[in-house]
Write an enzyme that holds these catalytic residues in place. Structure first.
Site, mmCIF file in Angstrom:
data_model
loop_
_atom_site.group_PDB
_atom_site.id
_atom_site.type_symbol
_atom_site.label_atom_id
_atom_site.label_comp_id
_atom_site.label_asym_id
_atom_site.label_seq_id
_atom_site.Cartn_x
_atom_site.Cartn_y
_atom_site.Cartn_z
ATOM 1 N NE ARG A 121 -3.820 -2.173 2.208
ATOM 2 C CZ ARG A 121 -3.485 -3.213 2.955
ATOM 3 N NH1 ARG A 121 -2.413 -3.160 3.726
ATOM 4 N NH2 ARG A 121 -4.237 -4.294 2.931
ATOM 5 C CE LYS A 143 -1.049 13.883 -13.922
ATOM 6 N NZ LYS A 143 -1.465 14.234 -15.295
ATOM 7 C CD GLU A 185 6.512 17.386 -22.434
ATOM 8 O OE1 GLU A 185 5.841 18.349 -22.016
ATOM 9 O OE2 GLU A 185 5.990 16.357 -22.918
ATOM 10 C CE LYS A 227 4.989 17.686 -13.652
ATOM 11 N NZ LYS A 227 5.233 16.439 -14.348
ATOM 12 C CD GLU A 237 -4.220 16.708 -15.124
ATOM 13 O OE1 GLU A 237 -3.163 16.109 -14.896
ATOM 14 O OE2 GLU A 237 -4.783 16.735 -16.223
ATOM 15 N NE ARG A 241 0.246 17.342 -12.238
ATOM 16 C CZ ARG A 241 0.885 16.455 -11.496
ATOM 17 N NH1 ARG A 241 0.544 16.274 -10.242
ATOM 18 N NH2 ARG A 241 1.856 15.727 -11.994
ATOM 19 C CG ASN A 245 -2.917 18.295 -20.029
ATOM 20 O OD1 ASN A 245 -1.946 17.562 -19.859
ATOM 21 N ND2 ASN A 245 -4.066 18.134 -19.395
ATOM 22 C CG HIS A 248 0.614 17.435 -23.744
ATOM 23 N ND1 HIS A 248 1.461 18.515 -23.708
ATOM 24 C CD2 HIS A 248 1.340 16.372 -23.297
ATOM 25 C CE1 HIS A 248 2.640 18.134 -23.252
ATOM 26 N NE2 HIS A 248 2.601 16.839 -23.001
ATOM 27 C CG HIS A 252 -2.085 13.211 -25.659
ATOM 28 N ND1 HIS A 252 -2.582 13.816 -24.514
ATOM 29 C CD2 HIS A 252 -0.888 12.701 -25.330
ATOM 30 C CE1 HIS A 252 -1.686 13.676 -23.553
ATOM 31 N NE2 HIS A 252 -0.654 13.007 -24.007
ATOM 32 C CG HIS A 264 5.006 12.821 -25.506
ATOM 33 N ND1 HIS A 264 3.634 12.788 -25.449
ATOM 34 C CD2 HIS A 264 5.393 13.755 -24.605
ATOM 35 C CE1 HIS A 264 3.216 13.655 -24.534
ATOM 36 N NE2 HIS A 264 4.267 14.255 -24.008
HETATM 37 N N1 LIG Z 1 4.644 10.663 -14.713
HETATM 38 C C1 LIG Z 1 4.592 11.752 -15.407
HETATM 39 O O1 LIG Z 1 4.223 12.831 -14.932
HETATM 40 C C2 LIG Z 1 5.056 11.709 -16.849
HETATM 41 C C3 LIG Z 1 5.191 12.896 -17.586
HETATM 42 C C4 LIG Z 1 5.677 12.812 -18.886
HETATM 43 C C5 LIG Z 1 5.975 11.576 -19.451
HETATM 44 N N2 LIG Z 1 5.816 10.447 -18.696
HETATM 45 C C6 LIG Z 1 6.166 9.135 -19.251
HETATM 46 O O2 LIG Z 1 7.569 9.119 -19.468
HETATM 47 C C7 LIG Z 1 7.854 8.156 -20.494
HETATM 48 C C8 LIG Z 1 8.878 8.732 -21.432
HETATM 49 O O3 LIG Z 1 10.065 9.013 -20.715
HETATM 50 P P1 LIG Z 1 11.484 9.050 -21.455
HETATM 51 O O4 LIG Z 1 11.363 9.919 -22.642
HETATM 52 O O5 LIG Z 1 12.497 9.369 -20.421
HETATM 53 O O6 LIG Z 1 11.599 7.577 -22.023
HETATM 54 P P2 LIG Z 1 12.460 6.279 -21.605
HETATM 55 O O7 LIG Z 1 12.485 6.076 -20.157
HETATM 56 O O8 LIG Z 1 11.936 5.179 -22.453
HETATM 57 O O9 LIG Z 1 13.916 6.669 -22.102
HETATM 58 C C9 LIG Z 1 14.180 6.817 -23.479
HETATM 59 C C10 LIG Z 1 15.322 5.901 -23.915
HETATM 60 O O10 LIG Z 1 16.564 6.415 -23.420
HETATM 61 C C11 LIG Z 1 17.260 5.420 -22.685
HETATM 62 N N3 LIG Z 1 18.018 6.166 -21.681
HETATM 63 C C12 LIG Z 1 17.639 6.599 -20.462
HETATM 64 N N4 LIG Z 1 18.586 7.374 -19.917
HETATM 65 C C13 LIG Z 1 19.601 7.427 -20.804
HETATM 66 C C14 LIG Z 1 20.854 8.084 -20.833
HETATM 67 N N5 LIG Z 1 21.237 8.885 -19.833
HETATM 68 N N6 LIG Z 1 21.658 7.891 -21.905
HETATM 69 C C15 LIG Z 1 21.262 7.122 -22.940
HETATM 70 N N7 LIG Z 1 20.077 6.499 -22.993
HETATM 71 C C16 LIG Z 1 19.261 6.649 -21.925
HETATM 72 C C17 LIG Z 1 16.203 4.484 -22.188
HETATM 73 O O11 LIG Z 1 16.715 3.213 -21.930
HETATM 74 C C18 LIG Z 1 15.219 4.486 -23.363
HETATM 75 O O12 LIG Z 1 15.665 3.610 -24.344
HETATM 76 C C19 LIG Z 1 6.533 7.831 -21.142
HETATM 77 O O13 LIG Z 1 6.126 6.531 -20.774
HETATM 78 C C20 LIG Z 1 5.555 8.861 -20.587
HETATM 79 O O14 LIG Z 1 4.234 8.373 -20.473
HETATM 80 C C21 LIG Z 1 5.366 10.490 -17.420
HETATM 81 ZN ZN LIG Z 2 4.226 15.623 -22.421
#
Ligand SMILES: NC(=O)c1ccc[n+]([C@@H]2O[C@H](COP(=O)([O-])OP(=O)(O)OC[C@H]3O[C@@H](n4cnc5c(N)ncnc54)[C@H](O)[C@@H]3O)[C@@H](O)[C@H]2O)c1
Ligand SMILES: [Zn+2]
Length: 362
Positions: A121, A143, A185, A227, A237, A241, A245, A248, A252, A264
């Protein structure tokens, strides 16, 4: 060493975001102070482990820990992978006072965050984001998300991290296309709430492109500060918040229509331009600032035009079927000027359609 810090103010769930190069010794001091004695469970992915395995050991030196390296990529942001994390925690005897450290990009952060939110939990989670996108966006705000075959992020929980530790040096090894996704972003953040960041992006592009530069650290810290203030005002949200978006709605729709072939950040960049063009059309945003937005996107190799294969009608119907449409109404965030936005739910879809036609043509 005195790292720059931003605090996310959320009462007893408040936490600090620490910034700086090679802040691992402070990280260790912090862990020893707040989590003495327990085992730390590190979740990462195989790409990050192969580049930064040594750094993970350096960050955790002297601290009892185990490491789980997940298969990388969005295609593994699913419940099977969450189960893998649950098994890892259970085998490691994780208890209520244990700590999860998410060491990786947004996928690792979302998965480890979700597992931490639900295991027993809820146990503590620290984010050590390694992509630009996770450093400026996903590691802050609590999130978490997991995809289902039926759609992205359909599972999730709000679970604030206990701290976020950001070393901008990590982005040095990011492929350019991943860096670009984070920059979309960053531009969004500047446009919606930070005039100084906007000027910084315009004036210091070359320095920002250097990992570990003061200009990049400043960029990341500015995004986190913004943020943090948005999240402090509206953690779950309920309203404010939603300004995050910006860009987006159309973004999206493009991601979904392209079956996620459009990345994205690229989709958000196009969406930012749609929102700005619509605001110009409505007389709320200046044409000159729209041109500056286009220039900034070009500087970072981000697209501004709609790809010809997606018709405005298809985009509009994808928008209408978005799960974020509230009570059948489209809540659209529009820029008013650099640093200020407005949310409207009474927009004429025909106006948006004209904007999309124009964005495709000219
Ligand atoms: N929780 C939230 O508020 C929130 C907000 C925006 C996006 N997201 C989520 O985040 C995800 C996207 O995140 P991302 O863009 O970091 O993707 P990711 O975690 O898939 O990383 C992108 C790629 O880079 C690689 N990588 C990571 N760090 C590295 C580094 N320092 N050097 C080389 N390669 C590296 C990873 O292995 C992966 O292949 C999505 O699933 C999205 O839904 C969440
Ligand atoms: Zn985004």
């Amino acid at each position: 060493l005195n790292p720059e810090t931003v605090t996310v103010l959320l009462g007893d769930r408040s936490y600090d975001i620490f910034f700086g190069r090679e802040i691992y010794s402070l990280f260790q001091e912090w862990i020893c102070r707040f989590y003495p004695g327990g085992t730390v469970h590190v979740v990462t992915d195989r790409n990050v482990a192969s580049i930064y395995g040594g750094d993970i050991q350096r960050w955790l030196a002297g601290i009892p820990h185990d490491v789980l390296a997940l298969p990388p990529g969005e295609e593994h942001k699913n419940f099977d992978t969450v189960r893998e994390i649950y098994g890892f925690l259970a085998r490691g005897d994780a208890g209520r006072d244990s700590l999860v450290v998410a060491f990786g990009g947004g996928v690792v952060g979302d998965l480890a965050g979700f597992a931490a939110a639900t295991y027993l939990r809820g146990i503590s989670c620290i984010q050590v984001p390694t992509t630009l996108l996770s450093q400026v966006d996903s590691s802050v705000g609590g999130k978490t998300g997991v995809d289902l075959p039926e759609g992205k992020n359909l599972l999730g929980a709000f679970h604030q991290p206990t701290a976020v530790w950001i070393d901008p040096q990590f982005v040095e090894t990011l492929p350019p296309r991943e860096f670009r996704q984070g920059m979309a972003e960053v531009i969004k953040m500047a446009l919606l709430g930070d005039e100084d960041l906007w000027s910084h992006l315009q004036d210091h592009a070359r320095e920002i492109k250097q990992a570990g530069s003061a200009a990049l650290t400043h960029t990341i810290a500015s995004c986190c500060r913004l943020k943090a203030s948005v999240v402090a005002a509206d953690e779950k949200e309920a309203g404010h918040r939603r300004v995050l978006n910006l860009g987006h709605t159309v973004g999206h729709a493009l991601e979904r229509l392209s079956d996620y072939q459009i990345l994205h950040g690229d989709a958000v960049a196009i969406g930012l331009n749609s929102a700005a063009r619509l605001a110009v059309r409505l007389g709320w945003f200046s044409r000159e600032t729209l041109m500056r937005l286009e220039e900034l996107c070009r500087e970072w190799q981000l697209p501004t035009r709609l790809p010809p294969e997606f018709t405005p009608d298809a985009i509009l119907s994808a928008i209408k079927s978005d799960k974020k449409c509230l009570d059948g109404k489209l809540h659209f965030i529009l820029p008013l000027r650099i640093g200020a936005v407005i949310e409207r739910s009474d927009l004429d879809m025909e106006e948006l359609k004209r904007v999309l036609q124009e964005q495709q043509g000219s």
